[in-house]
Design a protein around this motif. Structure first.
Motif, PDB file in Angstrom:
ATOM      1  N   ASN A   6       0.839  -1.201   0.000  1.00  0.00           N
ATOM      2  CA  ASN A   6       0.000   0.000   0.000  1.00  0.00           C
ATOM      3  C   ASN A   6       0.870   1.245   0.000  1.00  0.00           C
ATOM      4  O   ASN A   6       0.799   2.068   0.901  1.00  0.00           O
ATOM      5  N   PHE A   7       1.699   1.405  -0.999  1.00  0.00           N
ATOM      6  CA  PHE A   7       2.612   2.543  -1.067  1.00  0.00           C
ATOM      7  C   PHE A   7       1.860   3.797  -1.508  1.00  0.00           C
ATOM      8  O   PHE A   7       1.193   3.808  -2.525  1.00  0.00           O
ATOM      9  N   ASP A   8       1.977   4.857  -0.696  1.00  0.00           N
ATOM     10  CA  ASP A   8       1.330   6.139  -0.984  1.00  0.00           C
ATOM     11  C   ASP A   8       2.430   7.157  -1.258  1.00  0.00           C
ATOM     12  O   ASP A   8       2.990   7.742  -0.335  1.00  0.00           O
ATOM     13  N   ASN A  11       2.335  10.808   0.260  1.00  0.00           N
ATOM     14  CA  ASN A  11       2.616  10.999   1.686  1.00  0.00           C
ATOM     15  C   ASN A  11       3.944  10.382   2.125  1.00  0.00           C
ATOM     16  O   ASN A  11       4.197  10.255   3.312  1.00  0.00           O
ATOM     17  N   PHE A  12       4.767   9.982   1.155  1.00  0.00           N
ATOM     18  CA  PHE A  12       6.057   9.376   1.489  1.00  0.00           C
ATOM     19  C   PHE A  12       6.974  10.416   2.108  1.00  0.00           C
ATOM     20  O   PHE A  12       7.108  11.526   1.601  1.00  0.00           O
ATOM     21  N   GLY A  13       7.581  10.067   3.259  1.00  0.00           N
ATOM     22  CA  GLY A  13       8.480  11.002   3.927  1.00  0.00           C
ATOM     23  C   GLY A  13       9.289  10.307   4.995  1.00  0.00           C
ATOM     24  O   GLY A  13       9.346   9.074   5.059  1.00  0.00           O
TER      25      GLY A  13
END
Length: 182
Positions: A6-8, A11-13
């Motif tokens: 479930n890679f978003d 919102n990756f940070g």
């Protein structure tokens, strides 16, 4: 490598959960090393490699490679040149700190270690001990050439007794006083 699928990207940070973080970290003149960080599910924490892995610091692009093997070792390469290797257990604190037994704490005298016990209501059948393990072979016959005066009294060979059930043992039941392992 991120856990799950479930890679978003939006919102990756820095707070995004991951399983492996690897690569150079070059910030200013003082921070120039290569991160090898593994996430530990048991500790719910990121585990950093204990020893520093230097980074290349020039104006060229470099290829950083991390190889994790099934024998629990890893190797780091920069530009396909070997830089460092180690065992995962030596480099990362996967296991919790070891605990030692408190010498002042001892098992109480009334502690029961046995989860099972003999059933006090189970009784050995009468005559159980009168059954022998071996019996004379009922089908054996005195050999024709047997001379009682010369050979002595003939005794038939012994065979396993089909009625023998082994040493008697009481039926086992749950021990009501069992408190678990000490």
């Amino acid at each position: 490598l991120l856990p799950g699928d479930n890679f978003d990207a939006a919102n990756f940070g820095g707070d995004t959960p991951y399983s492996v973080m690897f690569g150079p970290d070059i910030c200013g003149n003082s921070n120039k090393h290569t991160h090898v960080i593994l996430y530990s599910d048991k500790k719910y924490d990121n585990l950093f490699s204990k020893k520093d892995i230097p980074s290349k610091t020039n104006n060229l692009t470099h290829l950083y490679t991390l190889v994790v093997r099934t024998d629990n070792t890893f190797k780091v390469f920069v530009d396909n040149n070997f830089v460092r290797s180690s065992k995962l257990e030596d480099e990362f604190d996967f296991l919790p700190e070891k605990e030692i037994k408190d010498p002042d704490q001892s098992k109480p005298a009334d502690w029961v270690d046995d989860a099972q016990m003999d059933d006090p209501n189970d009784q050995k059948p009468d005559g159980y001990d009168n059954t022998s393990e071996d019996i004379p072979d009922p089908d054996a016959a005195n050999p024709d050439d047997w001379d009682g005066e010369e050979d002595g009294e003939w005794e038939p060979p012994m065979i396993d007794n089909p009625g023998y059930k082994g040493p008697w043992k009481a039926k086992q039941i749950a021990n009501p006083d069992y408190k678990g392992p000490w």
